[in-house]
Design an enzyme around this catalytic site. Structure first.
Site, PDB file in Angstrom:
ATOM      1  NE  ARG A 147      -2.014   2.154   3.450  1.00 48.61           N
ATOM      2  CZ  ARG A 147      -2.292   2.950   4.321  1.00 48.61           C
ATOM      3  NH1 ARG A 147      -4.232   2.792   5.159  1.00 48.61           N
ATOM      4  NH2 ARG A 147      -1.910   3.951   4.873  1.00 48.61           N
ATOM      5  CE1 TYR A 159      -5.273   8.704  11.414  1.00 45.18           C
ATOM      6  CE2 TYR A 159      -4.879   7.462   9.367  1.00 45.18           C
ATOM      7  CZ  TYR A 159      -5.000   7.553  10.854  1.00 45.18           C
ATOM      8  OH  TYR A 159      -5.469   7.144  11.157  1.00 45.18           O
ATOM      9  CG  ASP A 210      -6.717   3.836   3.825  1.00 43.02           C
ATOM     10  OD1 ASP A 210      -7.857   4.352   3.587  1.00 43.02           O
ATOM     11  OD2 ASP A 210      -6.756   3.550   4.250  1.00 43.02           O
ATOM     12  CG  HIS A 212      -6.857   7.247   5.449  1.00 44.19           C
ATOM     13  ND1 HIS A 212      -7.070   6.030   6.323  1.00 44.19           N
ATOM     14  CD2 HIS A 212      -5.547   7.502   4.667  1.00 44.19           C
ATOM     15  CE1 HIS A 212      -6.002   5.462   6.561  1.00 44.19           C
ATOM     16  NE2 HIS A 212      -4.855   6.687   5.208  1.00 44.19           N
ATOM     17  CD  GLU A 236      -8.075   0.968   2.888  1.00 42.53           C
ATOM     18  OE1 GLU A 236      -7.166   0.497   3.005  1.00 42.53           O
ATOM     19  OE2 GLU A 236      -8.418   0.803   5.176  1.00 42.53           O
ATOM     20  NE  ARG A 283      -9.395  -1.996   4.885  1.00 43.56           N
ATOM     21  CZ  ARG A 283      -8.396  -2.465   5.115  1.00 43.56           C
ATOM     22  NH1 ARG A 283      -7.584  -3.470   4.980  1.00 43.56           N
ATOM     23  NH2 ARG A 283      -7.387  -1.228   6.193  1.00 43.56           N
ATOM     24  CD  GLU A 339      -4.578  -2.434   7.237  1.00 41.57           C
ATOM     25  OE1 GLU A 339      -5.059  -2.675   7.440  1.00 41.57           O
ATOM     26  OE2 GLU A 339      -3.567  -1.390   6.947  1.00 41.57           O
ATOM     27  CD1 TRP A 402     -12.117  10.629  11.910  1.00 40.15           C
ATOM     28  CD2 TRP A 402     -10.188  10.329  10.395  1.00 40.15           C
ATOM     29  NE1 TRP A 402     -10.561  11.213  12.528  1.00 40.15           N
ATOM     30  CE2 TRP A 402      -9.486  10.357  11.162  1.00 40.15           C
ATOM     31  CE3 TRP A 402     -10.096   9.576   8.648  1.00 40.15           C
ATOM     32  CZ2 TRP A 402      -8.220  10.191  11.436  1.00 40.15           C
ATOM     33  CZ3 TRP A 402      -8.521   9.558   9.011  1.00 40.15           C
ATOM     34  CH2 TRP A 402      -7.627   9.957  10.151  1.00 40.15           C
TER      35      TRP A 402
HETATM   36  O1  KDG Z   1      -6.944   3.263  14.079  1.00 43.21           O
HETATM   37  C1  KDG Z   1      -6.813   3.788  12.660  1.00 43.21           C
HETATM   38  C2  KDG Z   1      -6.276   3.401  12.240  1.00 43.21           C
HETATM   39  O2  KDG Z   1      -6.193   2.107  11.956  1.00 43.21           O
HETATM   40  C3  KDG Z   1      -6.659   3.054  10.667  1.00 43.21           C
HETATM   41  O3  KDG Z   1      -6.535   4.596  10.013  1.00 43.21           O
HETATM   42  C4  KDG Z   1      -4.999   2.994   9.702  1.00 43.21           C
HETATM   43  O4  KDG Z   1      -6.712   3.021   7.821  1.00 43.21           O
HETATM   44  C5  KDG Z   1      -5.662   2.814   8.330  1.00 43.21           C
HETATM   45  C6  KDG Z   1      -5.755   1.431   7.530  1.00 43.21           C
HETATM   46  O5  KDG Z   1      -6.121   0.763   6.744  1.00 43.21           O
HETATM   47  O6  KDG Z   1      -4.552   0.119   7.804  1.00 43.21           O
HETATM   48 MG    MG Z   2      -8.077   2.020   5.593  1.00 45.72          MG
END
Ligand code: KDG
Ligand code: MG
Length: 402
Positions: A147, A159, A210, A212, A236, A283, A339, A402
């Site tokens: 990733r 982030y 990802d 997010h 993701e 997920r 993951e 988020w």
């Molecule tokens: O606690 C939040 C994290 O586990 C998360 O933000 C990590 O998005 C994440 C991921 O895909 O591993």
């Molecule tokens: Mg994630």
């Protein structure tokens, strides 16, 4: 057989973990992960003050009925805190079941569908060069799926990219920090990262990304479409999945596969996504999605629609969850990808584990149950430390998703 006691253990070897230890009158005990990043104490309170008093005296073999006692029966149900608590109970009871029957968890879930479970790791860099360097190191270590997350030019901190040289850890000590976000800078940058990654690594390595939840449906559709030439394994959380219908827009514009749901906690978060085939991977992890009992049903429903598992597995989920996930993924037919971010070395002082990484796959040994133990004396050396995930604002100050 009866549950004689259940104890919540919070420890912080490098980061916080919450573990539920369920004891029986026959001396066998089981462990369940109850870690919810930044909300560890509310889950512990919910377990101690609401669940454990009812749990004592129940027959631990009745995993289905006990699951429904804590899900269906309460007037107030669901939510991340309650479902993480229920996940821990469920995991601990399946651990006990395996130990009582002297067989590894995967045998109770249908036996082996495969020996090893394909995993993906993280390459997080401050810029393209560092991200690709880290990905090259991961590929060198044997990973076949990586990733890529990178700092974005013009955004101060992104982030998931560690600050300085610290290990990956999205929660920072104390109250939530504020991070600032600019979607147009992000959208302008990401396709070039994947173009360079394909040039560097060729077509055989699986690449993932990802988002997010940071895009609106039309922004996510643009991103998924522009990433199409680079054949991602999955994109993701491109949008906030709580508006399930939002995925229709993305789907009608792109064939980039989509994975969603690490913040989900019920099969009802997935109904539209699964039945309309708006996603490709689920997920929702065992630890936040109601444990093994519930995920077996979600995975079965997903399999009818040719959707696979792709469980969340960042380092804020404990080794108990990871081991249970490996058993689960070893057994179900529609496993896709797991993951895997190795925990910091210090975590292994407290938890003894049963899995090992080899050549892109995780393998689990045949210890009965989940196969993970926790050393309570060592856990006590690392007391809880408050830490929080950041909050996000757009660069003009608007509070953001988020
Ligand atoms: O606690 C939040 C994290 O586990 C998360 O933000 C990590 O998005 C994440 C991921 O895909 O591993
Ligand atoms: Mg994630």
């Amino acid at each position: 057989m009866k549950i004689s006691d259940a104890k919540v253990i919070i420890c912080s070897p490098g980061r916080n973990f919450v573990t539920l230890k369920v004891h029986t009158d026959e001396g066998v005990y089981g462990l369940g992960d109850a870690t919810l990043n930044g909300m560890e104490k509310p889950v512990a309170e919910y377990l101690e003050n609401y669940c454990v008093p009812s749990l004592i005296g129940m027959d631990p073999r009745n995993t289905e009925d006990i699951w429904n006692f804590f899900y269906k029966a309460p007037y107030w149900k669901r939510g991340s805190v309650a479902m993480t608590a229920l996940s821990a109970i469920d995991m601990a009871l399946w651990d006990i079941k395996g130990k009582m029957l002297n067989t590894p968890l995967y045998n109770l879930l249908g036996g082996k569908s495969r020996e090893g479970v394909l995993v993906y790791c993280h390459a997080n860099g401050h810029d393209t060069e560092e991200t690709l360097d880290k990905a090259a190191q991961m590929i060198e270590q044997g990973f076949r799926a990586v990733r890529l997350q990178s700092g974005i030019p013009g955004i101060e901190h992104t982030y998931g990219v560690p600050r300085g040289n610290k290990p990956y850890e999205p929660a920072e000590p104390g109250l939530p920090l504020t991070e600032y976000w600019d979607t147009s800078k992000y959208l302008n940058f990401i396709p070039s990262l994947f173009e360079k990654a394909r040039e560097a690594f060729g077509d055989d390595i699986h690449l993932l990304h990802d988002v997010h939840h940071r895009c609106t449906p039309i922004e996510a559709a643009r991103l998924a479409k522009e990433l199409e030439p680079f054949h991602l394994f999955w994109l993701e959380d491109p949008v906030s999945g709580e508006l399930q219908e939002g995925l229709r827009l993305l789907r009608s514009h792109s064939t980039t596969p989509v994975a969603i749901g690490e913040v989900f906690n019920s099969i009802y978060d997935y109904t539209t996504l699964i039945t309309e085939q708006l996603i490709d991977y689920i997920r929702m992890p065992l630890v936040h999605g109601g444990g093994i009992t519930h995920l077996l049903k979600v995975a079965a429903m997903a399999s009818v629609y040719h959707i696979q598992t792709g469980f969340h597995g960042a380092t804020d989920l404990s080794p108990v969850n990871l081991a249970a996930a490996v058993h689960f993924n070893k057994a179900v037919n529609n496993f896709g990808l797991q993951e895997y971010m190795p925990h910091q070395e210090i975590v292994n002082e407290v938890f003894s584990t049963s899995y090992n990484f080899e050549n892109g796959f995780l393998f689990i040994d045949d210890k009965p149950g989940i196969g993970v133990d926790l050393d309570e004396k060592k856990a006590a050396k690392y007391p809880y430390r408050m830490a929080s995930l950041p909050v996000n604002r757009k660069s003009d100050g608007t509070m953001f998703y988020w």
